[in-house]
Design a protein around this motif. Sequence first.
Motif, PDB file in Angstrom:
ATOM      1  N   PRO A  24       0.836  -1.205   0.000  1.00  0.00           N
ATOM      2  CA  PRO A  24       0.000   0.000   0.000  1.00  0.00           C
ATOM      3  C   PRO A  24       0.872   1.256   0.000  1.00  0.00           C
ATOM      4  O   PRO A  24       2.001   1.224   0.522  1.00  0.00           O
ATOM      5  N   ASP A  25       0.402   2.402  -0.564  1.00  0.00           N
ATOM      6  CA  ASP A  25      -0.914   2.503  -1.144  1.00  0.00           C
ATOM      7  C   ASP A  25      -0.948   2.246  -2.637  1.00  0.00           C
ATOM      8  O   ASP A  25      -1.967   2.427  -3.301  1.00  0.00           O
ATOM      9  N   GLY A  26       0.168   1.803  -3.188  1.00  0.00           N
ATOM     10  CA  GLY A  26       0.239   1.505  -4.610  1.00  0.00           C
ATOM     11  C   GLY A  26       0.667   2.681  -5.463  1.00  0.00           C
ATOM     12  O   GLY A  26       0.575   2.614  -6.686  1.00  0.00           O
ATOM     13  N   GLY A  27       1.151   3.778  -4.817  1.00  0.00           N
ATOM     14  CA  GLY A  27       1.621   4.925  -5.577  1.00  0.00           C
ATOM     15  C   GLY A  27       3.005   4.698  -6.152  1.00  0.00           C
ATOM     16  O   GLY A  27       3.487   3.566  -6.247  1.00  0.00           O
ATOM     17  N   TRP A  28       3.664   5.783  -6.521  1.00  0.00           N
ATOM     18  CA  TRP A  28       4.968   5.696  -7.164  1.00  0.00           C
ATOM     19  C   TRP A  28       5.907   4.759  -6.387  1.00  0.00           C
ATOM     20  O   TRP A  28       6.139   4.939  -5.199  1.00  0.00           O
ATOM     21  N   CYS A  29       6.447   3.768  -7.064  1.00  0.00           N
ATOM     22  CA  CYS A  29       7.462   2.828  -6.550  1.00  0.00           C
ATOM     23  C   CYS A  29       6.956   1.876  -5.478  1.00  0.00           C
ATOM     24  O   CYS A  29       7.746   1.113  -4.923  1.00  0.00           O
ATOM     25  N   LEU A  30       5.674   1.899  -5.184  1.00  0.00           N
ATOM     26  CA  LEU A  30       5.090   0.949  -4.234  1.00  0.00           C
ATOM     27  C   LEU A  30       4.308  -0.093  -5.036  1.00  0.00           C
ATOM     28  O   LEU A  30       3.085  -0.077  -5.099  1.00  0.00           O
ATOM     29  N   ASN A  31       5.061  -0.992  -5.662  1.00  0.00           N
ATOM     30  CA  ASN A  31       4.486  -1.961  -6.584  1.00  0.00           C
ATOM     31  C   ASN A  31       4.026  -3.223  -5.873  1.00  0.00           C
ATOM     32  O   ASN A  31       4.344  -3.463  -4.713  1.00  0.00           O
ATOM     33  N   ASN A  32       3.303  -4.038  -6.606  1.00  0.00           N
ATOM     34  CA  ASN A  32       2.949  -5.365  -6.135  1.00  0.00           C
ATOM     35  C   ASN A  32       3.942  -6.385  -6.668  1.00  0.00           C
ATOM     36  O   ASN A  32       4.529  -6.217  -7.735  1.00  0.00           O
ATOM     37  N   ALA A  33       4.109  -7.457  -5.908  1.00  0.00           N
ATOM     38  CA  ALA A  33       4.908  -8.604  -6.331  1.00  0.00           C
ATOM     39  C   ALA A  33       4.056  -9.846  -6.079  1.00  0.00           C
ATOM     40  O   ALA A  33       2.872  -9.750  -5.764  1.00  0.00           O
ATOM     41  N   VAL A  43       8.639 -19.570  -7.382  1.00  0.00           N
ATOM     42  CA  VAL A  43       8.924 -18.568  -8.405  1.00  0.00           C
ATOM     43  C   VAL A  43       8.358 -17.235  -7.927  1.00  0.00           C
ATOM     44  O   VAL A  43       7.178 -17.152  -7.551  1.00  0.00           O
ATOM     45  N   VAL A  44       9.192 -16.217  -7.912  1.00  0.00           N
ATOM     46  CA  VAL A  44       8.780 -14.873  -7.498  1.00  0.00           C
ATOM     47  C   VAL A  44       8.411 -14.067  -8.738  1.00  0.00           C
ATOM     48  O   VAL A  44       9.073 -14.167  -9.776  1.00  0.00           O
ATOM     49  N   ILE A  45       7.368 -13.271  -8.627  1.00  0.00           N
ATOM     50  CA  ILE A  45       6.936 -12.399  -9.717  1.00  0.00           C
ATOM     51  C   ILE A  45       7.188 -10.962  -9.291  1.00  0.00           C
ATOM     52  O   ILE A  45       6.496 -10.433  -8.415  1.00  0.00           O
ATOM     53  N   ASP A  46       8.204 -10.346  -9.879  1.00  0.00           N
ATOM     54  CA  ASP A  46       8.659  -8.987  -9.576  1.00  0.00           C
ATOM     55  C   ASP A  46       9.298  -8.906  -8.192  1.00  0.00           C
ATOM     56  O   ASP A  46       9.073  -9.754  -7.319  1.00  0.00           O
ATOM     57  N   THR A  47      10.100  -7.865  -8.030  1.00  0.00           N
ATOM     58  CA  THR A  47      10.768  -7.668  -6.742  1.00  0.00           C
ATOM     59  C   THR A  47      10.304  -6.332  -6.151  1.00  0.00           C
ATOM     60  O   THR A  47       9.105  -6.148  -5.952  1.00  0.00           O
ATOM     61  N   ALA A  48      11.183  -5.414  -5.853  1.00  0.00           N
ATOM     62  CA  ALA A  48      10.770  -4.160  -5.224  1.00  0.00           C
ATOM     63  C   ALA A  48      11.801  -3.086  -5.526  1.00  0.00           C
ATOM     64  O   ALA A  48      12.866  -3.364  -6.076  1.00  0.00           O
ATOM     65  N   ALA A  49      11.487  -1.852  -5.131  1.00  0.00           N
ATOM     66  CA  ALA A  49      12.299  -0.710  -5.540  1.00  0.00           C
ATOM     67  C   ALA A  49      13.563  -0.538  -4.698  1.00  0.00           C
ATOM     68  O   ALA A  49      14.614  -0.184  -5.230  1.00  0.00           O
ATOM     69  N   THR A  50      13.476  -0.740  -3.396  1.00  0.00           N
ATOM     70  CA  THR A  50      14.599  -0.445  -2.507  1.00  0.00           C
ATOM     71  C   THR A  50      15.178  -1.732  -1.931  1.00  0.00           C
ATOM     72  O   THR A  50      14.520  -2.782  -1.913  1.00  0.00           O
ATOM     73  N   LEU A  57      10.587  -8.532   1.214  1.00  0.00           N
ATOM     74  CA  LEU A  57       9.845  -9.425   0.319  1.00  0.00           C
ATOM     75  C   LEU A  57      10.438 -10.829   0.358  1.00  0.00           C
ATOM     76  O   LEU A  57       9.709 -11.817   0.497  1.00  0.00           O
ATOM     77  N   ARG A  58      11.750 -10.920   0.250  1.00  0.00           N
ATOM     78  CA  ARG A  58      12.401 -12.236   0.252  1.00  0.00           C
ATOM     79  C   ARG A  58      12.119 -12.980   1.550  1.00  0.00           C
ATOM     80  O   ARG A  58      11.770 -14.181   1.538  1.00  0.00           O
ATOM     81  N   THR A  59      12.246 -12.296   2.680  1.00  0.00           N
ATOM     82  CA  THR A  59      12.022 -12.934   3.981  1.00  0.00           C
ATOM     83  C   THR A  59      10.576 -13.389   4.125  1.00  0.00           C
ATOM     84  O   THR A  59      10.293 -14.497   4.587  1.00  0.00           O
ATOM     85  N   THR A  60       9.644 -12.522   3.738  1.00  0.00           N
ATOM     86  CA  THR A  60       8.225 -12.847   3.859  1.00  0.00           C
ATOM     87  C   THR A  60       7.865 -14.069   3.022  1.00  0.00           C
ATOM     88  O   THR A  60       7.149 -14.969   3.482  1.00  0.00           O
ATOM     89  N   LEU A  61       8.354 -14.119   1.789  1.00  0.00           N
ATOM     90  CA  LEU A  61       8.030 -15.252   0.923  1.00  0.00           C
ATOM     91  C   LEU A  61       8.685 -16.536   1.415  1.00  0.00           C
ATOM     92  O   LEU A  61       8.063 -17.610   1.381  1.00  0.00           O
ATOM     93  N   GLY A  66       8.342 -21.663   2.913  1.00  0.00           N
ATOM     94  CA  GLY A  66       9.272 -22.623   3.484  1.00  0.00           C
ATOM     95  C   GLY A  66      10.417 -23.000   2.571  1.00  0.00           C
ATOM     96  O   GLY A  66      11.099 -23.997   2.806  1.00  0.00           O
ATOM     97  N   ALA A  67      10.633 -22.191   1.520  1.00  0.00           N
ATOM     98  CA  ALA A  67      11.705 -22.508   0.577  1.00  0.00           C
ATOM     99  C   ALA A  67      12.206 -21.229  -0.079  1.00  0.00           C
ATOM    100  O   ALA A  67      11.456 -20.263  -0.224  1.00  0.00           O
ATOM    101  N   PRO A  68      13.471 -21.218  -0.485  1.00  0.00           N
ATOM    102  CA  PRO A  68      13.992 -20.046  -1.195  1.00  0.00           C
ATOM    103  C   PRO A  68      13.524 -20.048  -2.647  1.00  0.00           C
ATOM    104  O   PRO A  68      13.207 -21.096  -3.216  1.00  0.00           O
ATOM    105  N   ALA A  69      13.489 -18.868  -3.245  1.00  0.00           N
ATOM    106  CA  ALA A  69      13.105 -18.757  -4.645  1.00  0.00           C
ATOM    107  C   ALA A  69      14.240 -19.202  -5.551  1.00  0.00           C
ATOM    108  O   ALA A  69      15.401 -18.855  -5.318  1.00  0.00           O
ATOM    109  N   ARG A  70      13.911 -19.979  -6.582  1.00  0.00           N
ATOM    110  CA  ARG A  70      14.889 -20.403  -7.574  1.00  0.00           C
ATOM    111  C   ARG A  70      14.722 -19.647  -8.889  1.00  0.00           C
ATOM    112  O   ARG A  70      15.577 -19.733  -9.765  1.00  0.00           O
ATOM    113  N   THR A  71      13.603 -18.926  -9.026  1.00  0.00           N
ATOM    114  CA  THR A  71      13.339 -18.165 -10.248  1.00  0.00           C
ATOM    115  C   THR A  71      12.640 -16.870  -9.877  1.00  0.00           C
ATOM    116  O   THR A  71      11.772 -16.859  -8.994  1.00  0.00           O
ATOM    117  N   VAL A  72      13.021 -15.786 -10.545  1.00  0.00           N
ATOM    118  CA  VAL A  72      12.328 -14.497 -10.442  1.00  0.00           C
ATOM    119  C   VAL A  72      11.862 -14.120 -11.839  1.00  0.00           C
ATOM    120  O   VAL A  72      12.632 -14.211 -12.802  1.00  0.00           O
TER     121      VAL A  72
END
Length: 305
Positions: A24-33, A43-50, A57-61, A66-72
């Motif tokens: 939230p709130d989805g404004g400039w640089c606050l994207n969804n992944a 598989v992760v879809i998009d990352t983040a700005a900072t 994002l990585r920690t939350t996913l 229960g597993a690390p991402a092998r593909t972005v």
Amino acid sequence: MSEQTPPDAELIEVAPGVFAYVQPDGGWCLNNAGAVADSGEVVVIDTAATEARARSLRTTLATATGAPARTVVNTHFHGDHMFGNFVFRPEAAVVAHERARTEGAAAGLGMSGLWPDVEWGNIELVLPTITYQDRLTLHVNEQRMELYHPGPAHTLTDTVVWIPEHLVLFTGDIVMSGATPFCLMGSISGSLRAVRRLRELGARTVVAGHGPVGGPELFDNTESYLCWIQRIAADGYERGTPPLELAAEIDLGEFSELLDPERLVGNLHRAYAELRGDSEGSELDVLAVFREMMEYHGGPLPCMA
């Protein structure tokens, strides 16, 4: 960081093993992944700005799956969707449209210069390591992910991610939810074609590039705005009114509640280019247009990344 801190991101399981990560709130640089997970494969879809947001994002996913991402997968080359790639490397390959790699290399970390007060962290540019032209299928054990390029839309390099088993669609920034669509580096007419193609998939759940998770109504909202842009641009172009001047005259009406209304100026520049007969996605002076958007806004563009 900006003076006001946005709410924490929310991880939503929109279907079994399919997650939307909404900032939230989805404004400039606050994207969804997002992510698709099955039996230890992620598989992760998009990352983040900072850096901080990407690491969160990585920690939350990792906690949720229960597993690390092998593909972005990157839906396009803009920094808010790919600057965070580096926190998933070297364990994860990065997949995108072939021109997203080219355009990402050309853009570099330039987007960070538009908001010098943001705490970007020690971001490193990591470009896609696997690219495709038209379509690509990824298998996350039993989960099937279909990637395809719908043509010029938000950019020239967009990828959408379709999860057919669960009727979930990740649109990247071709579709926005509660935020103003933005086609400065893409195409108004191409975006309308893309939205029509996406509607035909029959998605039940739509994860837009920014804003709350929704459904097919998000296609209607995006289409309505872009058709309006075409109408007002045609009138302004015929009268010879420059885009910034036209934007100042316009009553936003039903679109007045959308985030980042200054994108109107950029969209008018793109619409004028198409009215001139320029090719879809033809190069415009992006920095000059951002300066005009700032003038329309009355100061620096708000960014809470």
